[in-house]
Design a protein around this motif. Structure first.
Motif, PDB file in Angstrom:
ATOM      1  N   ARG A  25       0.822  -1.212   0.000  1.00 30.87           N
ATOM      2  CA  ARG A  25       0.000   0.000   0.000  1.00 30.87           C
ATOM      3  C   ARG A  25       0.857   1.263   0.000  1.00 30.87           C
ATOM      4  O   ARG A  25       0.539   2.244  -0.677  1.00 30.87           O
ATOM      5  CB  ARG A  25      -0.942  -0.017   1.200  1.00 30.87           C
ATOM      6  N   LEU A  26       1.954   1.238   0.740  1.00 32.18           N
ATOM      7  CA  LEU A  26       2.851   2.390   0.731  1.00 32.18           C
ATOM      8  C   LEU A  26       3.443   2.618  -0.655  1.00 32.18           C
ATOM      9  O   LEU A  26       3.582   3.762  -1.106  1.00 32.18           O
ATOM     10  CB  LEU A  26       3.966   2.193   1.756  1.00 32.18           C
ATOM     11  N   ARG A  27       3.798   1.531  -1.326  1.00 32.68           N
ATOM     12  CA  ARG A  27       4.425   1.647  -2.643  1.00 32.68           C
ATOM     13  C   ARG A  27       3.500   2.281  -3.673  1.00 32.68           C
ATOM     14  O   ARG A  27       3.959   2.865  -4.663  1.00 32.68           O
ATOM     15  CB  ARG A  27       4.855   0.269  -3.138  1.00 32.68           C
ATOM     16  N   SER A  28       2.202   2.179  -3.457  1.00 33.24           N
ATOM     17  CA  SER A  28       1.265   2.754  -4.420  1.00 33.24           C
ATOM     18  C   SER A  28       1.366   4.279  -4.474  1.00 33.24           C
ATOM     19  O   SER A  28       0.871   4.912  -5.405  1.00 33.24           O
ATOM     20  CB  SER A  28      -0.165   2.334  -4.081  1.00 33.24           C
ATOM     21  N   TYR A  29       1.999   4.880  -3.450  1.00 37.73           N
ATOM     22  CA  TYR A  29       2.189   6.333  -3.428  1.00 37.73           C
ATOM     23  C   TYR A  29       3.602   6.726  -3.853  1.00 37.73           C
ATOM     24  O   TYR A  29       3.930   7.913  -3.891  1.00 37.73           O
ATOM     25  CB  TYR A  29       1.957   6.867  -2.004  1.00 37.73           C
ATOM     26  N   ALA A  30       4.443   5.744  -4.162  1.00 34.29           N
ATOM     27  CA  ALA A  30       5.881   5.985  -4.241  1.00 34.29           C
ATOM     28  C   ALA A  30       6.431   5.932  -5.658  1.00 34.29           C
ATOM     29  O   ALA A  30       5.785   5.451  -6.596  1.00 34.29           O
ATOM     30  CB  ALA A  30       6.616   4.973  -3.362  1.00 34.29           C
ATOM     31  N   VAL A  31       7.676   6.412  -5.774  1.00 30.14           N
ATOM     32  CA  VAL A  31       8.483   6.294  -6.987  1.00 30.14           C
ATOM     33  C   VAL A  31       9.661   5.375  -6.651  1.00 30.14           C
ATOM     34  O   VAL A  31      10.363   5.588  -5.660  1.00 30.14           O
ATOM     35  CB  VAL A  31       9.001   7.669  -7.448  1.00 30.14           C
ATOM     36  N   VAL A  32       9.888   4.343  -7.471  1.00 29.56           N
ATOM     37  CA  VAL A  32      10.926   3.365  -7.188  1.00 29.56           C
ATOM     38  C   VAL A  32      12.296   3.909  -7.585  1.00 29.56           C
ATOM     39  O   VAL A  32      12.433   4.673  -8.556  1.00 29.56           O
ATOM     40  CB  VAL A  32      10.643   2.034  -7.911  1.00 29.56           C
ATOM     41  N   GLN A  33      13.332   3.509  -6.832  1.00 28.35           N
ATOM     42  CA  GLN A  33      14.701   3.935  -7.135  1.00 28.35           C
ATOM     43  C   GLN A  33      15.684   2.848  -6.710  1.00 28.35           C
ATOM     44  O   GLN A  33      15.670   2.399  -5.570  1.00 28.35           O
ATOM     45  CB  GLN A  33      15.031   5.241  -6.399  1.00 28.35           C
ATOM     46  N   ASP A  34      16.547   2.414  -7.625  1.00 25.75           N
ATOM     47  CA  ASP A  34      17.634   1.504  -7.299  1.00 25.75           C
ATOM     48  C   ASP A  34      18.800   2.325  -6.756  1.00 25.75           C
ATOM     49  O   ASP A  34      19.132   3.399  -7.300  1.00 25.75           O
ATOM     50  CB  ASP A  34      18.083   0.721  -8.526  1.00 25.75           C
ATOM     51  N   VAL A  35      19.432   1.848  -5.675  1.00 23.84           N
ATOM     52  CA  VAL A  35      20.503   2.610  -5.032  1.00 23.84           C
ATOM     53  C   VAL A  35      21.741   1.752  -4.888  1.00 23.84           C
ATOM     54  O   VAL A  35      21.666   0.526  -4.743  1.00 23.84           O
ATOM     55  CB  VAL A  35      20.064   3.128  -3.640  1.00 23.84           C
ATOM     56  N   ALA A  36      22.914   2.405  -4.957  1.00 19.48           N
ATOM     57  CA  ALA A  36      24.205   1.727  -4.829  1.00 19.48           C
ATOM     58  C   ALA A  36      24.910   2.192  -3.564  1.00 19.48           C
ATOM     59  O   ALA A  36      24.580   3.248  -2.991  1.00 19.48           O
ATOM     60  CB  ALA A  36      25.070   2.039  -6.055  1.00 19.48           C
ATOM     61  N   VAL A  37      25.893   1.418  -3.128  1.00 18.28           N
ATOM     62  CA  VAL A  37      26.667   1.783  -1.935  1.00 18.28           C
ATOM     63  C   VAL A  37      27.308   3.152  -2.148  1.00 18.28           C
ATOM     64  O   VAL A  37      27.899   3.428  -3.199  1.00 18.28           O
ATOM     65  CB  VAL A  37      27.757   0.726  -1.646  1.00 18.28           C
ATOM     66  N   GLY A  38      27.153   4.028  -1.161  1.00 19.11           N
ATOM     67  CA  GLY A  38      27.713   5.374  -1.253  1.00 19.11           C
ATOM     68  C   GLY A  38      26.724   6.428  -1.689  1.00 19.11           C
ATOM     69  O   GLY A  38      26.995   7.633  -1.566  1.00 19.11           O
ATOM     70  N   ASP A  39      25.558   5.993  -2.220  1.00 16.97           N
ATOM     71  CA  ASP A  39      24.532   6.970  -2.585  1.00 16.97           C
ATOM     72  C   ASP A  39      23.966   7.626  -1.328  1.00 16.97           C
ATOM     73  O   ASP A  39      23.882   7.002  -0.258  1.00 16.97           O
ATOM     74  CB  ASP A  39      23.379   6.296  -3.340  1.00 16.97           C
ATOM     75  N   THR A  40      23.562   8.888  -1.449  1.00 18.43           N
ATOM     76  CA  THR A  40      22.861   9.556  -0.352  1.00 18.43           C
ATOM     77  C   THR A  40      21.400   9.731  -0.748  1.00 18.43           C
ATOM     78  O   THR A  40      21.106  10.199  -1.846  1.00 18.43           O
ATOM     79  CB  THR A  40      23.475  10.926  -0.039  1.00 18.43           C
ATOM     80  N   VAL A  41      20.508   9.336   0.126  1.00 17.37           N
ATOM     81  CA  VAL A  41      19.073   9.476  -0.167  1.00 17.37           C
ATOM     82  C   VAL A  41      18.568  10.848   0.251  1.00 17.37           C
ATOM     83  O   VAL A  41      17.543  11.328  -0.238  1.00 17.37           O
ATOM     84  CB  VAL A  41      18.258   8.359   0.505  1.00 17.37           C
ATOM     85  N   PHE A  42      19.270  11.494   1.187  1.00 20.75           N
ATOM     86  CA  PHE A  42      19.077  12.912   1.524  1.00 20.75           C
ATOM     87  C   PHE A  42      20.280  13.345   2.356  1.00 20.75           C
ATOM     88  O   PHE A  42      21.027  12.515   2.866  1.00 20.75           O
ATOM     89  CB  PHE A  42      17.768  13.178   2.285  1.00 20.75           C
ATOM     90  N   ARG A  43      20.484  14.666   2.425  1.00 26.12           N
ATOM     91  CA  ARG A  43      21.634  15.195   3.156  1.00 26.12           C
ATOM     92  C   ARG A  43      21.178  16.179   4.234  1.00 26.12           C
ATOM     93  O   ARG A  43      20.174  16.877   4.070  1.00 26.12           O
ATOM     94  CB  ARG A  43      22.589  15.943   2.207  1.00 26.12           C
ATOM     95  N   ALA A  44      21.933  16.235   5.325  1.00 28.57           N
ATOM     96  CA  ALA A  44      21.680  17.245   6.349  1.00 28.57           C
ATOM     97  C   ALA A  44      21.741  18.626   5.705  1.00 28.57           C
ATOM     98  O   ALA A  44      22.661  18.921   4.944  1.00 28.57           O
ATOM     99  CB  ALA A  44      22.717  17.138   7.464  1.00 28.57           C
ATOM    100  N   GLY A  45      20.739  19.439   5.967  1.00 29.53           N
ATOM    101  CA  GLY A  45      20.666  20.768   5.384  1.00 29.53           C
ATOM    102  C   GLY A  45      19.646  20.879   4.266  1.00 29.53           C
ATOM    103  O   GLY A  45      19.247  21.990   3.903  1.00 29.53           O
ATOM    104  N   ASP A  46      19.216  19.734   3.702  1.00 29.50           N
ATOM    105  CA  ASP A  46      18.166  19.785   2.681  1.00 29.50           C
ATOM    106  C   ASP A  46      16.904  20.387   3.286  1.00 29.50           C
ATOM    107  O   ASP A  46      16.577  20.154   4.451  1.00 29.50           O
ATOM    108  CB  ASP A  46      17.846  18.376   2.158  1.00 29.50           C
ATOM    109  N   GLU A  47      16.175  21.167   2.492  1.00 30.40           N
ATOM    110  CA  GLU A  47      14.962  21.816   3.002  1.00 30.40           C
ATOM    111  C   GLU A  47      13.878  20.805   3.337  1.00 30.40           C
ATOM    112  O   GLU A  47      13.099  20.999   4.264  1.00 30.40           O
ATOM    113  CB  GLU A  47      14.426  22.835   1.990  1.00 30.40           C
TER     114      GLU A  47
END
Length: 556
Positions: A25-47
């Motif tokens: 049910r959560l995925r029905s609202y979401a956009v899928v993304q494949d991620v690799a080691v070292g990727d940042t999904v968000f950073r401190a300071g983002d609005e």
């Protein structure tokens, strides 16, 4: 590699593992993304950031290095978990970094879809909300707390302002007394001097001589208007009346903003315990009650901004325009003024000098800590003064309750009078007033005068807690009908002579809680004739929303 924090093993309610059906049910609202080691999904300071559901892989949440602590992993999230906390609702800027440490797949739910989810799926909404609240409490007590460090003095009103603001918004932070060993070490590390206090320190910024307004701006909590944002209801004041109006307005589909000059909670947040509020037979603190109401309003989509003062109200544009202290403005179809009233001060020499340094207008854990176990004085004869006296006595303080009137029964509930009479640490002084203040940098004694005999007595006092009278917060209002004391006149209290030509054009009388300006309403303590009780204020705020609907309907 960053240091691993103790929260990795945390399996509490803060970090539920979702079922396959819930994830679907959560995925029905979401956009899928494949991620690799070292990727940042968000950073401190983002609005802002997305709610993230992890299908495969692991994401560490990292608190960056501070002036006095190295980088540290706060918590790791794996498959079946979601990433997000209270900042998704409050709009606070991101203060942790999400780093992928094991490749996989995540599902991002952006803010617009997140709001849809919270409105449409009650079960998931409850799971998310409970986890957000639990996580914030955990974050306030682990390594994440170092993302905001406040250094100040307990003898400083400006330091108390910052601490009160941080407490009311449940901000993840640490407090350091400036003259403590830890405080001195942090000041040296951040190159801060005594003249810079109070100071707010984040991993990338040092805010010298900080105010709550500056702090809110840096943390992303100031009012931020989207280019195409449309506001149906602007609520001014986040006490019980304003919070109720925000909850009911937002839950009923009105685009709602909630603005408060100081911090949410109003006078209710200053109460240590409220026992006569429906549904809480063992009582609830004002901070807890208003804190729950804040989250409830945010859950339904209300936008809270504090501190955010309103300086003027203009209706010449067709919409109602509110001018804010930072120079920006809000345009809304309707406005509810719920700015409440503040406790009066006493006309005594050195009163301003001791405010925040021994004189307080609230009796919560924050103030009580600074005079623990020492003699204190409470001034006032209503319920708030009675509850404050009992709370301070429960903390081991000997309390002198000073009441100007001859009898407590004039303004205080009988159950409180019975408890005060039975409490050995409380001494009640009726027909008495505080006539003098003594101390150097901090209040240490007060003079009491018996109004009948004139006898004066000086008593030791580490804290004077003032709960007297009410001054309505209406000095900023122009063109609105007020009574002689400054309270706002509404509906049946308005004389026809106070209603201008705009009412003739509308072809109607003011609705319940409507002021002399169409579309502008008042609720709670700021309104003439209000009952001056928390439950009554909540009822008025909710009822005013019904009139807002009718007003907007008339306009449409």
């Amino acid at each position: 590699m960053p240091k691993k924090g103790p929260a990795d093993a945390n399996t509490s309610a803060a970090y539920p593992v979702l079922s396959a059906e819930q994830i679907r049910r959560l995925r029905s609202y979401a956009v899928v993304q494949d991620v690799a080691v070292g990727d940042t999904v968000f950073r401190a300071g983002d609005e802002t950031y997305d709610l993230i559901v992890i299908e495969r892989g692991t994401v560490d949440l990292i608190r960056g290095a501070t002036h006095d602590a190295p980088e540290e992993v706060v918590v790791s999230h794996g498959p079946g978990r979601f990433i997000g906390e209270l900042g998704l609702l409050t709009g606070q800027s991101v203060y942790l970094t999400g780093l992928v440490v094991q490749a996989g797949r995540i599902h991002r739910i952006p803010q617009t879809q997140f709001r849809r989810l919270m409105a449409e799926d009650a079960e998931l909404s409850d799971i998310l909300l409970l986890a957000f609240l639990a996580r914030r409490e955990l974050l306030r007590n682990n390594a994440a707390a170092r993302v905001i460090e406040i250094v100040g003095s307990r003898l400083s009103a400006s330091s108390l302002e910052l601490r009160t603001f941080a407490a009311r918004l449940r901000l993840t932070h640490l407090w350091f007394e400036a003259d403590s060993v830890a405080g001195q070490a942090l000041m040296r590390a951040a190159a801060v001097e005594a003249g810079d206090l109070p100071v707010v320190i984040t991993p990338d910024k040092v805010m010298r001589r900080a105010t709550a307004e500056v702090m809110a701006h840096e943390l992303g909590l100031s009012y931020r208007r989207a280019v195409d944002q449309k506001v149906d209801l602007a609520v001014i004041g986040a006490g019980p009346a304003g919070l109720a109006a925000a909850v009911y307005g937002a839950s009923e589909g009105l685009a709602t903003v909630l603005l408060d000059m100081v911090g949410p909670g109003g006078q209710a947040a200053a109460s240590s315990r409220i026992e006569n509020y429906l549904g809480f037979p063992t009582g609830i603190s004002g901070t807890d009650l208003t804190g729950k109401a804040i989250v409830q309003a945010l859950k339904f989509g209300a936008q809270l901004s504090a501190p955010c003062g309103v300086t003027a109200l203009d209706v010449d544009t067709g919409m109602i325009r509110l001018s804010l202290t930072d120079g920006t403005s809000v345009e809304s179809r309707a406005v509810i003024i719920a700015t409440g009233a503040r406790y009066r001060s006493l006309p005594l020499t050195h009163w301003e000098k001791f405010q925040g340094a021994g004189i307080y207008y609230a009796a919560t854990e924050l103030e009580a800590k600074w005079c623990a176990g020492q003699p204190v004085t409470v001034v006032g004869g209503a319920n708030s003064a009675g509850q404050a006296s009992l709370y301070l006595a429960s903390r081991g303080n000997a309390v002198n309750l000073v009441v100007r009137g001859a009898h407590l029964a004039a303004n205080m509930s009988s159950y409180l009078i019975d408890r005060l009479t039975a409490e050995p640490l409380v001494s009640v002084h009726t027909a008495t007033e505080v006539s003098g203040l003594h101390g150097q940098t901090h209040l240490d004694a007060v003079e009491l005068t018996d109004r009948e005999s004139g006898i004066r007595t000086v008593v030791e006092c580490a804290g004077l807690f003032c709960f007297i009278g009410e001054v309505p917060a209406t000095t900023w209002l122009k063109g609105l009908a007020l009574d002689n004391e400054g309270f706002i006149l509404t509906d049946s209290d308005l004389d026809p002579s106070e209603l201008g030509g705009s009412w003739s054009a509308l072809g109607r009388r003011p609705l319940p809680f409507e002021t002399s300006i169409p579309g502008v309403f008042a609720a709670g303590d700021v309104r003439k004739g209000s009952m001056k009780r928390v439950a009554a204020a909540v009822g008025e705020g909710a009822s005013a929303v019904q009139s807002v609907h009718a007003s907007i309907g008339f306009h449409d």
